[in-house]
Motif scaffolding. Structure first.
Motif, PDB file in Angstrom:
ATOM      1  N   GLN A   1       0.834  -1.191   0.000  1.00 13.11           N
ATOM      2  CA  GLN A   1       0.000   0.000   0.000  1.00 13.11           C
ATOM      3  C   GLN A   1       0.874   1.247   0.000  1.00 13.11           C
ATOM      4  OE1 GLN A   1      -3.476  -0.284  -0.182  1.00 13.11           O
ATOM      5  NE2 GLN A   1      -2.886  -2.423  -0.506  1.00 13.11           N
ATOM      6  N   GLY A   2       0.418   2.311  -0.658  1.00  9.20           N
ATOM      7  CA  GLY A   2       1.149   3.559  -0.671  1.00  9.20           C
ATOM      8  C   GLY A   2       2.349   3.518  -1.601  1.00  9.20           C
ATOM      9  N   ARG A   3       3.328   4.392  -1.332  1.00 12.29           N
ATOM     10  CA  ARG A   3       4.527   4.468  -2.166  1.00 12.29           C
ATOM     11  C   ARG A   3       5.301   3.167  -2.103  1.00 12.29           C
ATOM     12  NH1 ARG A   3       6.430   8.974  -4.327  1.00 12.29           N
ATOM     13  NH2 ARG A   3       8.577   8.236  -4.135  1.00 12.29           N
ATOM     14  N   LYS A   4       5.863   2.799  -3.257  1.00 11.43           N
ATOM     15  CA  LYS A   4       6.571   1.513  -3.341  1.00 11.43           C
ATOM     16  C   LYS A   4       8.051   1.693  -2.984  1.00 11.43           C
ATOM     17  CE  LYS A   4       2.711  -0.336  -4.753  1.00 11.43           C
ATOM     18  NZ  LYS A   4       1.798   0.816  -4.734  1.00 11.43           N
ATOM     19  N   THR A   5       8.293   2.097  -1.733  1.00 11.37           N
ATOM     20  CA  THR A   5       9.660   2.193  -1.233  1.00 11.37           C
ATOM     21  C   THR A   5      10.178   0.796  -0.919  1.00 11.37           C
ATOM     22  OG1 THR A   5       8.936   2.387   1.060  1.00 11.37           O
ATOM     23  CG2 THR A   5       9.124   4.435  -0.221  1.00 11.37           C
ATOM     24  N   MET A   6      11.499   0.663  -0.789  1.00 14.18           N
ATOM     25  CA  MET A   6      12.069  -0.642  -0.452  1.00 14.18           C
ATOM     26  C   MET A   6      11.514  -1.149   0.877  1.00 14.18           C
ATOM     27  SD  MET A   6      13.991  -1.827  -2.814  1.00 14.18           S
ATOM     28  CE  MET A   6      14.814  -1.250  -4.314  1.00 14.18           C
ATOM     29  N   ARG A   7      11.414  -0.262   1.853  1.00 12.43           N
ATOM     30  CA  ARG A   7      10.877  -0.668   3.152  1.00 12.43           C
ATOM     31  C   ARG A   7       9.429  -1.151   3.021  1.00 12.43           C
ATOM     32  NH1 ARG A   7      12.321   0.766   8.353  1.00 12.43           N
ATOM     33  NH2 ARG A   7      13.796   2.319   7.533  1.00 12.43           N
ATOM     34  N   ASN A   8       8.650  -0.421   2.216  1.00 10.27           N
ATOM     35  CA  ASN A   8       7.250  -0.785   2.024  1.00 10.27           C
ATOM     36  C   ASN A   8       7.114  -2.104   1.271  1.00 10.27           C
ATOM     37  OD1 ASN A   8       4.533  -0.440   2.332  1.00 10.27           O
ATOM     38  ND2 ASN A   8       4.351   1.311   0.956  1.00 10.27           N
ATOM     39  N   LEU A   9       7.941  -2.290   0.247  1.00 10.28           N
ATOM     40  CA  LEU A   9       7.902  -3.552  -0.494  1.00 10.28           C
ATOM     41  C   LEU A   9       8.291  -4.720   0.399  1.00 10.28           C
ATOM     42  CD1 LEU A   9       9.558  -2.508  -3.902  1.00 10.28           C
ATOM     43  CD2 LEU A   9       7.132  -2.721  -3.394  1.00 10.28           C
ATOM     44  N   ALA A  10       9.273  -4.491   1.277  1.00  9.58           N
ATOM     45  CA  ALA A  10       9.750  -5.570   2.134  1.00  9.58           C
ATOM     46  C   ALA A  10       8.670  -6.046   3.098  1.00  9.58           C
ATOM     47  CB  ALA A  10      10.978  -5.111   2.911  1.00  9.58           C
TER      48      ALA A  10
END
Length: 416
Positions: free
Chosen positions: A54-63
């Motif tokens: 959900q939200g921006r696809k940052t590395m932290r978010n993807l992880a």
């Protein structure tokens, strides 16, 4: 009670189950060119993250969308440090989508990605016509396979400007291609050209190249696509100079004039054309279109001095490419709304107008799908990292498009 009601949706929702299955199948097929098993695994994790986070696809978010320890570091290495060849993955994806979507055109669409800093590769302050202001941003072009019901990007090129190698950190400079003169390639119209010519080398069936070229000089595009024997349809600005028959005087003359003036002379040849709006399926629209044979001067012969304003020119000595100019008008409006140049001189106005409207299909799927799977969310600074991220974005976009196509096909079968 909440657990009992939500569990079936999580595990048995047919739409989610089909997307998961298709993601697995697409990744197995498209990522097969990656030689290492761990790379193929990380690629699948990355695509699943783009589809589910959900939200921006940052590395932290993807992880967070994975259940693997140290996933953020692993995915970062896969995108920004690893050595896999994105062109091979894109080739495989393009061939797969060509079979699945049967596209009518290759639409080249620009993408402007606003940036707050200036250290990422390709970031410059540019004037953006659509916004009417200068924006600090990355600028790129995507090549989309576009049909009436769906469009998907298969290739990307990032504009990196010229002479900025001293302004960027080492990580941002790594891998940026250089021209023979030592300056960075991929600036302005060269970016649109290179994204097409690279895809043309993949063995795809050539399709008309459709580009809104109002923000770039059309001459390099016309010359490059003519040399590559590719059909094209370019939207041009009203002040684009062309050679054409003088329709107003009744004499066999050729005059040089801006495209908008020539379209005015061709208004008597307007004909209504019906087209189904790719942005709003099943909505039938009507436009007015006229076509006029023209020459693009100066491509095959040296430039010759011309008098100011409109003047008669001998077509046997003018040289240049034989093209058609198509004007499009809205009903009940006198001023031409759109101007398009094409080398498809035997195509009818209906075919050309419908091809031009495929830009609406790419605009729609870019907004509804591509942005949602992270097209503008890459936070790294490197050229290689940006290209690998956009390759995975293209794969995630393809999954979403194919899921939608399957759902719409099923709905038609049920209604039929």
């Amino acid at each position: 009670m909440g657990t009992l009601t939500t569990a079936p949706m999580t595990h048995h929702d047919p739409a989610l189950s089909f997307e998961s299955h298709l993601t697995q199948e697409m990744c197995d097929s498209v990522l097969a060119s990656l030689r290492r098993r761990d790379q193929r695994h990380k690629g699948q994790l990355y695509v699943r993250g783009l589809l589910t986070a959900q939200g921006r696809k940052t590395m932290r978010n993807l992880a967070t969308s994975t259940r693997e320890p140290a996933a953020a570091q692993s995915l970062h290495h896969f995108i920004s440090v690893s050595t896999w060849d994105w062109s091979e993955v894109r080739t495989s994806l393009a061939r797969r989508l060509e079979r699945a979507l049967t596209p009518h055109a290759w639409v080249v669409q620009p993408m402007v990605t606003p940036k707050s800093g200036v250290h990422s590769v390709g970031v410059q302050r540019r004037f953006i016509r659509q916004l009417g202001q200068a924006v600090t941003s990355q600028h790129s072009h995507g090549l989309w396979l576009a049909g009436q019901s769906a469009a998907a990007p298969v290739n990307w090129q990032l504009s990196v400007g010229e002479g900025r190698s001293q302004d960027l950190a080492r990580g941002a400079r790594d891998g940026v291609p250089e021209t023979s003169g030592g300056t960075w390639s991929g600036f302005g119209d060269d970016t649109a050209i290179s994204v097409v010519l690279e895809a043309a080398s993949w063995g795809l069936t050539p399709r008309p190249v459709v580009i809104d070229a109002r923000d770039v000089p059309p001459a390099p595009l016309i010359e490059a696509f003519t040399a590559a024997d590719l059909p094209f349809l370019l939207r041009v600005s009203g002040n684009t100079p062309l050679l054409a028959p003088d329709l107003s005087g009744g004499q066999r003359r050729v005059l040089t004039a801006p495209a908008e003036h020539l379209a005015t002379l061709a208004r008597s040849q307007q004909r209504p054309v019906e087209w189904v709006d790719p942005a709003m399926p099943h909505v039938l629209r009507t436009g007015l279109a006229a076509v006029l044979p023209v020459l693009w001067p100066g491509i095959t012969v040296p430039r010759r001095p011309r008098p100011h304003g409109m003047s008669a020119v001998d077509p046997r000595r003018s040289g240049g490419a034989e093209l058609l100019l198509m004007g499009q008008w809205h009903p009940n409006r006198r001023r031409v709304a759109e101007l398009w140049l094409t080398n498809m001189t035997r195509a009818g106005r209906g075919t050309l107008l419908r091809l031009s409207k495929l830009t609406r299909r790419t605009d729609t799927d870019f907004t509804r799908i591509c942005l949602d799977v992270g097209a503008q969310d890459f936070e790294g600074r490197s050229y290689h990292g940006w290209h690998r991220h956009m390759t995975m974005v293209s794969l995630a976009h393809a999954v979403r498009v194919l899921v939608r196509e399957d759902r719409e096909h099923a709905d038609l079968e049920r209604s039929g």
